[in-house]
Design a protein around this motif. Structure first.
Motif, short mmCIF file in Angstrom:
data_model
loop_
_atom_site.label_atom_id
_atom_site.label_comp_id
_atom_site.label_asym_id
_atom_site.label_seq_id
_atom_site.Cartn_x
_atom_site.Cartn_y
_atom_site.Cartn_z
N ILE A 174 10.32 22.29 20.03
CA ILE A 174 11.38 23.30 20.02
C ILE A 174 11.33 24.12 18.73
O ILE A 174 11.40 25.35 18.75
CB ILE A 174 12.76 22.63 20.17
N THR A 175 11.21 23.43 17.60
CA THR A 175 11.18 24.12 16.31
C THR A 175 9.95 25.01 16.19
O THR A 175 10.03 26.16 15.73
CB THR A 175 11.21 23.10 15.16
N PHE A 188 19.71 23.41 11.52
CA PHE A 188 19.66 22.21 12.36
C PHE A 188 21.00 21.50 12.31
O PHE A 188 21.53 21.22 11.23
CB PHE A 188 18.56 21.25 11.88
N LEU A 189 21.56 21.18 13.49
CA LEU A 189 22.83 20.47 13.58
C LEU A 189 22.58 19.05 14.10
O LEU A 189 22.16 18.86 15.24
CB LEU A 189 23.79 21.22 14.52
N TRP A 190 22.84 18.07 13.26
CA TRP A 190 22.60 16.66 13.57
C TRP A 190 23.52 16.15 14.70
O TRP A 190 24.58 16.71 14.95
CB TRP A 190 22.89 15.79 12.35
N GLU A 200 15.31 10.96 14.62
CA GLU A 200 14.05 11.31 15.27
C GLU A 200 13.99 12.81 15.53
O GLU A 200 12.96 13.46 15.31
CB GLU A 200 13.88 10.53 16.57
N ARG A 201 15.08 13.38 16.02
CA ARG A 201 15.11 14.82 16.31
C ARG A 201 15.08 15.63 15.02
O ARG A 201 14.41 16.66 14.94
CB ARG A 201 16.33 15.15 17.18
N TYR A 202 15.80 15.15 14.01
CA TYR A 202 15.76 15.85 12.72
C TYR A 202 14.35 15.83 12.15
O TYR A 202 13.86 16.86 11.66
CB TYR A 202 16.73 15.24 11.72
N GLN A 203 13.69 14.68 12.22
CA GLN A 203 12.35 14.58 11.64
C GLN A 203 11.36 15.47 12.37
O GLN A 203 10.44 16.03 11.76
CB GLN A 203 11.87 13.14 11.64
N GLY A 204 11.52 15.62 13.70
CA GLY A 204 10.67 16.54 14.44
C GLY A 204 10.85 17.97 13.95
O GLY A 204 9.88 18.71 13.77
N TYR A 205 12.11 18.35 13.73
CA TYR A 205 12.43 19.67 13.16
C TYR A 205 11.81 19.82 11.78
O TYR A 205 11.13 20.82 11.48
CB TYR A 205 13.95 19.82 13.10
N ALA A 206 12.03 18.82 10.92
CA ALA A 206 11.55 18.89 9.54
C ALA A 206 10.02 18.95 9.47
O ALA A 206 9.46 19.72 8.68
CB ALA A 206 12.06 17.68 8.75
N ASP A 207 9.35 18.16 10.31
CA ASP A 207 7.88 18.15 10.29
C ASP A 207 7.32 19.50 10.77
O ASP A 207 6.31 19.99 10.23
CB ASP A 207 7.35 17.03 11.18
N MET A 209 8.82 22.45 10.50
CA MET A 209 9.07 23.41 9.43
C MET A 209 8.03 23.25 8.32
O MET A 209 7.45 24.23 7.84
CB MET A 209 10.48 23.23 8.89
N LYS A 210 7.79 22.00 7.94
CA LYS A 210 6.84 21.73 6.86
C LYS A 210 5.43 22.17 7.23
O LYS A 210 4.73 22.82 6.43
CB LYS A 210 6.85 20.23 6.53
N GLU A 211 5.00 21.85 8.44
CA GLU A 211 3.63 22.16 8.84
C GLU A 211 3.41 23.66 9.04
O GLU A 211 2.26 24.12 9.02
CB GLU A 211 3.27 21.38 10.10
N HIS A 212 4.49 24.40 9.22
CA HIS A 212 4.36 25.86 9.31
C HIS A 212 4.67 26.53 7.97
O HIS A 212 4.77 27.77 7.89
CB HIS A 212 5.30 26.40 10.40
N GLY A 213 4.81 25.73 6.92
CA GLY A 213 5.01 26.27 5.58
C GLY A 213 6.35 26.91 5.35
O GLY A 213 6.48 27.81 4.51
#
Length: 343
Positions: A174-175, A188-190, A200-207, A209-213
């Motif tokens: 999604i992110t 992101f709303l927890w 788990e959903r937050y970490q998917g969002y965070a990863d 964002m990180k991988e896209h810089g």
């Protein structure tokens, strides 16, 4: 019309009532041709075994319980219940619906007593009970069979039937989709922190964002619960700031629907002023206008598979193992490139 009996099934199939019973209980000693004849007779007569009577005739129980938090997402629980019930009907089992307080200090003893006093064959545990190590240890110590539904990236391999849902991968998708549209200011709303799905959903969002810089802005990440009102409240807070996001990712569809209402109350055009995405693909996502981009998880199938794994263990005496589900990205009208981006 009178209700068909096991004798009626036996007569139509040309076998003994004992053979019909063996087929219903999935005993391995019945020949394949006989199984087909009995199943055809059952379908023709629309025969439903009486689980209560079967339990009373012997020491074996034919009832399982679906255990869930008594303050849940109603749409999620209804869909899950339908799936578990479908598995029970196929196997001739009864289903007990048991809501409880996941935060109660008496929860562990309560569920152990439930299994004993209600003469249950086993339990289907939903989050957060399914993710409570103290409860799982006590159930094992009391020899209570169970299957659990959890949020996880990997097979827990803990020796119990399990259906695990890869929320991380779906949240990442999604992110990543929002980023591909051109969004970099993504909030992101927890959901409730006691549910493993939330981190788990937050970490998917965070990863993603990180991988896209793309750096995560702390002011765009708000804690809360899996309810509509909380989504509305938090989105209003985000949109009242001097700097606002161009996209909001809500941890479930109720949160996202609340964010959609907040955007409208602020006079924003969704999706052109603000993109909004949810998670779960429940009726909130389809009834909203515009309909929500989300991650579709087959909740009914998840429930059915969890119950089937429990019943396999009860009937065959073997651990049925784990099964993985990955919610799939569903793109709808609530997301678009940010205003001013090249299309």
């Amino acid at each position: 019309m009178r209700k068909p009996t096991i004798k009626d099934v036996a007569s139509l199939a040309g076998v003994s009532p004992m053979t019909v019973s063996r087929v219903i209980n999935r005993e391995p000693t019945v020949h394949a041709d006989t199984i087909q004849k009995v199943r055809r007779a059952i379908d023709t007569l629309q025969y439903q075994p009486d689980a209560t009577a079967r339990s009373l005739r012997g020491t074996r129980s034919f009832t399982i319980a679906l255990v869930y938090d008594d303050n849940p997402n109603a749409n999620y629980i209804l869909s899950l219940q339908n799936g578990v019930l479908a598995a029970c009907r196929e196997r001739g089992y009864e289903l007990l619906i048991y809501p409880c307080d996941a935060a109660s200090p008496k929860l562990v003893d309560e569920l152990c007593l439930l299994a004993k006093n209600a003469r249950l064959a086993g339990l289907v545990l939903t989050p957060p009970m399914s993710e409570n190590p103290r409860l799982l240890a006590k159930l094992k110590a009391n020899k209570v069979d169970y299957a659990r539904i959890i949020a996880a990236r990997n097979d827990p391999r803990d020796g119990a039937p399990c259906v695990y849902v890869d929320d991380h991968k779906a949240a990442y998708a999604i992110t990543a989709y929002l980023v591909q549209l051109g969004h970099t200011e993504i909030a992101f709303l927890w959901g409730d922190p006691q549910y493993r799905s939330s981190p788990e959903r937050y970490q998917g969002y965070a990863d993603a964002m990180k991988e896209h810089g793309i750096p995560i802005k702390k002011k765009y990440v708000l804690e809360g619960t899996y309810v509509y009102e909380d989504g509305f409240r938090r989105a209003r807070k985000l949109l009242a700031g001097k700097e606002t996001p161009t996209a909001i990712f809500g941890s479930n569809d109720e949160i996202a629907a609340g964010a959609l209402a907040a955007a409208r109350s602020a006079g924003l055009d969704v999706p052109w002023d603000l993109s909004i995405a949810g998670f779960e693909d429940n009726p909130f996502s389809r009834q909203a206008w515009p309909a929500l981009t989300t991650a579709s998880q087959s909740t009914s199938e998840i429930g059915k598979h969890a119950a089937s794994r429990l019943l396999d263990q009860l009937q065959k005496g073997i651990v049925a193992g784990s099964e993985r589900f990955v919610p799939e990205l569903v793109i709808r009208g609530s997301t678009a490139p940010p205003r001013g981006a090249k299309r």
